[in-house]
Design a protein around this motif. Structure first.
Motif, PDB file in Angstrom:
ATOM      1  N   GLU A  16      -2.015 -37.777 -11.199  1.00 54.62           N
ATOM      2  CA  GLU A  16      -2.445 -38.960 -10.451  1.00 54.62           C
ATOM      3  C   GLU A  16      -3.071 -38.550  -9.124  1.00 54.62           C
ATOM      4  O   GLU A  16      -4.110 -39.074  -8.723  1.00 54.62           O
ATOM      5  N   ASP A  17      -2.461 -37.607  -8.449  1.00 57.47           N
ATOM      6  CA  ASP A  17      -3.009 -37.097  -7.189  1.00 57.47           C
ATOM      7  C   ASP A  17      -4.333 -36.374  -7.440  1.00 57.47           C
ATOM      8  O   ASP A  17      -5.288 -36.535  -6.682  1.00 57.47           O
ATOM      9  N   PHE A  18      -4.386 -35.605  -8.506  1.00 54.00           N
ATOM     10  CA  PHE A  18      -5.586 -34.855  -8.878  1.00 54.00           C
ATOM     11  C   PHE A  18      -6.779 -35.784  -9.073  1.00 54.00           C
ATOM     12  O   PHE A  18      -7.891 -35.493  -8.649  1.00 54.00           O
ATOM     13  N   LYS A  19      -6.559 -36.944  -9.690  1.00 59.39           N
ATOM     14  CA  LYS A  19      -7.633 -37.904  -9.953  1.00 59.39           C
ATOM     15  C   LYS A  19      -8.248 -38.453  -8.667  1.00 59.39           C
ATOM     16  O   LYS A  19      -9.387 -38.912  -8.672  1.00 59.39           O
ATOM     17  N   LYS A  20      -7.530 -38.386  -7.580  1.00 57.10           N
ATOM     18  CA  LYS A  20      -8.022 -38.895  -6.293  1.00 57.10           C
ATOM     19  C   LYS A  20      -8.862 -37.857  -5.545  1.00 57.10           C
ATOM     20  O   LYS A  20      -9.474 -38.174  -4.538  1.00 57.10           O
ATOM     21  N   THR A  21      -8.885 -36.621  -6.020  1.00 55.68           N
ATOM     22  CA  THR A  21      -9.614 -35.538  -5.364  1.00 55.68           C
ATOM     23  C   THR A  21     -11.111 -35.731  -5.550  1.00 55.68           C
ATOM     24  O   THR A  21     -11.578 -35.956  -6.660  1.00 55.68           O
ATOM     25  N   ARG A  22     -11.866 -35.633  -4.464  1.00 54.07           N
ATOM     26  CA  ARG A  22     -13.314 -35.849  -4.516  1.00 54.07           C
ATOM     27  C   ARG A  22     -14.111 -34.550  -4.405  1.00 54.07           C
ATOM     28  O   ARG A  22     -15.188 -34.435  -4.946  1.00 54.07           O
ATOM     29  N   SER A  23     -13.600 -33.577  -3.699  1.00 57.99           N
ATOM     30  CA  SER A  23     -14.303 -32.316  -3.500  1.00 57.99           C
ATOM     31  C   SER A  23     -14.302 -31.487  -4.788  1.00 57.99           C
ATOM     32  O   SER A  23     -13.245 -31.250  -5.382  1.00 57.99           O
ATOM     33  N   THR A  27     -14.840 -28.278  -5.182  1.00 54.08           N
ATOM     34  CA  THR A  27     -14.109 -27.011  -5.042  1.00 54.08           C
ATOM     35  C   THR A  27     -12.597 -27.255  -5.071  1.00 54.08           C
ATOM     36  O   THR A  27     -11.863 -26.491  -5.694  1.00 54.08           O
ATOM     37  N   LYS A  28     -12.149 -28.315  -4.417  1.00 54.28           N
ATOM     38  CA  LYS A  28     -10.720 -28.637  -4.447  1.00 54.28           C
ATOM     39  C   LYS A  28     -10.298 -29.066  -5.846  1.00 54.28           C
ATOM     40  O   LYS A  28      -9.191 -28.761  -6.288  1.00 54.28           O
ATOM     41  N   LEU A  29     -11.190 -29.757  -6.532  1.00 49.73           N
ATOM     42  CA  LEU A  29     -10.897 -30.221  -7.884  1.00 49.73           C
ATOM     43  C   LEU A  29     -10.609 -29.023  -8.797  1.00 49.73           C
ATOM     44  O   LEU A  29      -9.614 -29.019  -9.527  1.00 49.73           O
ATOM     45  N   ALA A  30     -11.449 -28.020  -8.731  1.00 46.24           N
ATOM     46  CA  ALA A  30     -11.280 -26.836  -9.582  1.00 46.24           C
ATOM     47  C   ALA A  30     -10.002 -26.077  -9.237  1.00 46.24           C
ATOM     48  O   ALA A  30      -9.244 -25.680 -10.135  1.00 46.24           O
ATOM     49  N   SER A  31      -9.732 -25.896  -7.951  1.00 44.11           N
ATOM     50  CA  SER A  31      -8.530 -25.141  -7.580  1.00 44.11           C
ATOM     51  C   SER A  31      -7.255 -25.921  -7.914  1.00 44.11           C
ATOM     52  O   SER A  31      -6.269 -25.349  -8.384  1.00 44.11           O
ATOM     53  N   LYS A  32      -7.267 -27.236  -7.702  1.00 41.22           N
ATOM     54  CA  LYS A  32      -6.103 -28.056  -8.062  1.00 41.22           C
ATOM     55  C   LYS A  32      -5.887 -28.048  -9.574  1.00 41.22           C
ATOM     56  O   LYS A  32      -4.758 -27.979 -10.046  1.00 41.22           O
ATOM     57  N   ALA A  33      -6.981 -28.123 -10.320  1.00 40.86           N
ATOM     58  CA  ALA A  33      -6.878 -28.122 -11.784  1.00 40.86           C
ATOM     59  C   ALA A  33      -6.221 -26.840 -12.274  1.00 40.86           C
ATOM     60  O   ALA A  33      -5.328 -26.877 -13.125  1.00 40.86           O
ATOM     61  N   ASN A  34      -6.652 -25.723 -11.728  1.00 41.22           N
ATOM     62  CA  ASN A  34      -6.064 -24.440 -12.130  1.00 41.22           C
ATOM     63  C   ASN A  34      -4.587 -24.354 -11.756  1.00 41.22           C
ATOM     64  O   ASN A  34      -3.774 -23.867 -12.538  1.00 41.22           O
ATOM     65  N   ARG A  35      -4.249 -24.853 -10.569  1.00 42.15           N
ATOM     66  CA  ARG A  35      -2.855 -24.811 -10.128  1.00 42.15           C
ATOM     67  C   ARG A  35      -1.980 -25.673 -11.042  1.00 42.15           C
ATOM     68  O   ARG A  35      -0.918 -25.245 -11.487  1.00 42.15           O
ATOM     69  N   ILE A  36      -2.446 -26.874 -11.367  1.00 43.57           N
ATOM     70  CA  ILE A  36      -1.690 -27.773 -12.248  1.00 43.57           C
ATOM     71  C   ILE A  36      -1.544 -27.151 -13.637  1.00 43.57           C
ATOM     72  O   ILE A  36      -0.464 -27.165 -14.226  1.00 43.57           O
ATOM     73  N   PHE A  37      -2.622 -26.589 -14.144  1.00 41.47           N
ATOM     74  CA  PHE A  37      -2.583 -25.965 -15.468  1.00 41.47           C
ATOM     75  C   PHE A  37      -1.579 -24.819 -15.496  1.00 41.47           C
ATOM     76  O   PHE A  37      -0.759 -24.721 -16.411  1.00 41.47           O
ATOM     77  N   GLU A  38      -1.640 -23.961 -14.487  1.00 40.88           N
ATOM     78  CA  GLU A  38      -0.739 -22.806 -14.438  1.00 40.88           C
ATOM     79  C   GLU A  38       0.724 -23.208 -14.244  1.00 40.88           C
ATOM     80  O   GLU A  38       1.624 -22.558 -14.772  1.00 40.88           O
ATOM     81  N   GLU A  39       0.959 -24.271 -13.509  1.00 42.88           N
ATOM     82  CA  GLU A  39       2.333 -24.692 -13.232  1.00 42.88           C
ATOM     83  C   GLU A  39       2.961 -25.498 -14.373  1.00 42.88           C
ATOM     84  O   GLU A  39       4.152 -25.366 -14.650  1.00 42.88           O
ATOM     85  N   PHE A  40       2.148 -26.315 -15.066  1.00 44.11           N
ATOM     86  CA  PHE A  40       2.715 -27.251 -16.025  1.00 44.11           C
ATOM     87  C   PHE A  40       2.235 -27.124 -17.470  1.00 44.11           C
ATOM     88  O   PHE A  40       2.967 -27.478 -18.385  1.00 44.11           O
ATOM     89  N   VAL A  41       0.994 -26.682 -17.693  1.00 43.17           N
ATOM     90  CA  VAL A  41       0.401 -26.815 -19.023  1.00 43.17           C
ATOM     91  C   VAL A  41       0.387 -25.522 -19.823  1.00 43.17           C
ATOM     92  O   VAL A  41       0.722 -25.539 -21.014  1.00 43.17           O
TER      93      VAL A  41
END
Length: 180
Positions: free
Chosen positions: A95-102, A104-118
């Motif tokens: 939900e927080d990730f969907k609010k990201t507009r940048s 570069t931040k989108l890519a880094s957050k996506a990788n962090r979420i993937f590595e932590e949870f998926v």
């Protein structure tokens, strides 16, 4: 993930779960004997009515629970007692990730979420099928705000069908409804 748990007798796991539940309840009890000023009592009474209504609304639907900040907190506390809070944490991270507009931040957050949870063997791996995991992995190459939608939906469904009904039957929720 702890591979050694499978070798423990079920009674040990049940006892550990029971102890964790009891400790969690003790940690969340308000301090006894706390003094409240007169004006604070009036505000607190108003808040109690609002929160009482809110607590009762949580049983109407899982969406009602997720819309409520205190509902999410209570549900998270319950999930901790069941050792499954990673599902809600993943859902909230999405939900927080969907609010990201940048971008570069989108890519880094996506990788962090993937590595932590998926990803397989992730520290807080959520329970999703292999196919969904692979779709999500492919979505990371062009990270957009929707790249976790399928995994998030599966996790949400799991919580709604499995954990949410147990939460509504739990002693902690029943206590909250009695106070309401």
């Amino acid at each position: 993930m702890c591979w050694g748990l499978a070798t423990l007798p079920i009674t040990c796991l049940e006892r550990a779960k029971d102890l964790k539940t009891r400790l969690g309840i003790l940690l969340h009890k308000p301090e006894l004997g706390q003094r409240i000023g007169t004006s604070s009592k009036l505000q607190l009474g108003s808040r109690r009515r609002d929160s009482s209504r809110e607590v009762l609304e949580w049983r109407e639907s899982f969406d009602q629970l997720l819309k409520s900040k205190s509902g999410v907190t209570a549900f998270h506390t319950f999930l901790k007692t069941e050792f499954s809070e990673e599902n809600l944490d993943f859902w909230l991270a999405c939900e927080d990730f969907k609010k990201t507009r940048s971008k570069t931040k989108l890519a880094s957050k996506a990788n962090r979420i993937f590595e932590e949870f998926v990803q397989s063997e992730a520290p807080r791996e959520v329970n999703i099928d292999h196919e969904t995991r692979e779709i999500t992995r492919k979505n990371l190459s062009g990270a957009t705000s929707t790249c976790f939608n399928e995994a998030q939906a599966k996790t949400r469904t799991l919580m709604e069908k499995d954990s949410y009904p147990r939460f509504l039957k739990s002693a902690s929720y029943q206590d909250m409804t009695k106070q309401a």
